[in-house]
Each structure stands twice: as C-alpha cells, then as structure tokens.
Enzyme design. Structure first.
Site, PDB file in Angstrom:
ATOM      1  CB  SER A   1      -0.888   0.018   1.248  1.00 15.80           C
ATOM      2  OG  SER A   1      -1.510   1.282   1.400  1.00 15.80           O
TER       3      SER A   1
ATOM      4  CE1 TYR B   1      -4.190  -2.362   4.796  1.00 13.55           C
ATOM      5  CE2 TYR B   1      -3.398  -0.163   4.266  1.00 13.55           C
ATOM      6  CZ  TYR B   1      -3.859  -1.399   3.858  1.00 13.55           C
ATOM      7  OH  TYR B   1      -3.972  -1.685   2.517  1.00 13.55           O
TER       8      TYR B   1
END
Length: 253
Positions: free
Chosen positions: A147, A160
């Site tokens: 990401s 995350y």
C-alpha cells in the site's frame, strides 16, 4: 514482448470481490488459469464461476491465510485440483473499517489481528506455495500487494501502515531468498482504490488522494491491475525485489 499470462496458473488470495476480483479478471483476460482463494469460500467459488462463464479455467477455494493449517490444506487442495501454480498474488488483507484511530487509541487485539492477517498471512502463503513455484516451467512469480500508505506514512492507520511496511520489507528479503530458484518477488503499492471496501474512508482522505496526485481523479480497479499482470508475466523476468506504486503519481517508492 507481449504482456500475457498464457499457460500460467495464478493464485489470487482475497479474490472473491473488490480489488482481488479485479486482479483475477485481469489475469484471466491475459490468458491465465485462476485459483481464487478467500476466507469467504462461497464468494471465491462464485467469482471462479463467473470467470468460467467467460471462458476462463478457474477454481474457487476457501482459506484463512492467518491460520497455518488452513494454508497448508489450501496448498494441498490446489495441487490436487490444479497441479500447481506459476504465480502467487498475495492480495488478501485486513483493511476495511480499521482506520481513524490514533496510534494511542488502537487496541492490542486489533493490532495483533492486522499483523496476523497482513504480515503472517503473506508469509504463510509464500512459504506454502514456494515448492510449486520452484517447479514452475514458466518461472515462478510472487506479487505482494502492499500500500502506498507505507510510503507516505498515513496517519490514524498505524497498524495497517506498519503491516504494509512489513510486506514491502518481506518482498525485498524474499526476492533474495527465492531468486536463486528463478522466482521473482515484487510488490504493488496501490493508492486509495475506489471499491466497496474503501467506502468507509472519510471524504477528506479521498480528496487528499485526488488533489495530491499527478493524475487528478479517483483511482479505480482498472487503473491498478495492469501493473499486476506485468509483474506476473514473462516481461518482468529480470525484475525482482521492487516496489511499484500505482497511485496516479501521489508518491514514489
């Protein structure tokens, strides 16, 4: 060289819906045979059925990537039903509904859950399928979905971000360990892709991704899948240990 996946069997984890299903569809359109694995086994089977209806050879499988026994069972079932794989796309991850808390507010159970799925799960899947990738006559491929939050340090999402930073680091290390077997290991780092799983993201964050990018529009799955097909193909045979941001120019690796 044409970017195609003819005669390749690709396993896509988290492929039942959203970006995972879009990856699977793009691989199918490039000529691949697909194994769709997801914790939602019925969803994986449904996605596989839709691909078969469009002429692709595809099978669906249930798996909990955070559970070692489940991953081992998946590898045995994939080998039994499909004979092996040539590419592993580690897409499954926990992202939905976990943002918004400061690093001090994140509770320990959720931190551990994110790490168990996003980091441990990526490792377990790669470990389980490495023997099949070593046997691939086409040259094995591992593609981890990271990401771009780990590249710019998105706030209020530390668990995350940390997990995807670990995926990036694992990608670089795994490329060294698997390179001697002819297996490439790379990572794709998408931006904020507009799929149902990101509906919960605040509008301010969504607008940040549009305003800060070089290509100023929302990112959709079709913007994201081309890089994955390339990194799973013969055209990327001498590319390994690399991180490819796909975010419209918001940030580079």
């Amino acid at each position: 060289m044409a970017i195609e996946l003819v005669d390749r069997t690709i396993l896509v984890s988290g492929g039942a819906r959203g970006l995972g299903a879009a990856f699977a569809q793009a691989c199918a359109e490039a000529g691949a045979r697909l194994a769709i694995a997801d914790i939602d086994g019925e969803g994986a089977a449904s996605t596989a059925q839709q691909l078969r209806a469009n002429g692709c050879d595809a099978e669906g499988f249930a798996v909990d990537i955070a559970d070692a026994d489940s991953v081992t069972a998946l590898s045995a079932e994939v080998e039994r039903r499909m004979g092996g794989i040539d590419g592993l796309l580690n897409n499954a991850a926990l992202a939905t509904g976990i943002g918004g808390k400061t690093f001090e507010e994140i509770d320990i159970d959720q931190w551990d859950q994110v790490m168990r799925i996003n980091v441990r799960g990526t490792w377990l899947m790669t470990r389980a399928f490495a023997p099949m990738l070593r046997r691939s006559a086409k040259g094995g491929r591992v593609l981890n979905i990271a990401s771009d939050t780990a590249l710019w340090g998105a706030p209020r999402l530390l668990h995350y971000v940390a997990s995807k930073g670990a995926v990036i680091s694992m990608t670089r290390s795994l490329s060294r360990e698997l390179g001697e077997d002819g297996i490439t290991v790379n990572a794709l780092a998408p931006g904020l892709v507009r799929v149902p799983a990101t509906d919960y993201v605040p509008e301010q964050r969504k607008q940040f991704y549009v305003d800060g990018a070089a290509i100023r529009r929302p990112q959709v799955p079709q913007d994201t899948v081309g890089g994955a097909v390339f990194l799973l193909s013969d055209a990327s045979a001498f590319i390994s240990g690399q991180i490819l941001p796909v975010n419209g120019g918001l940030i580079s690796a």
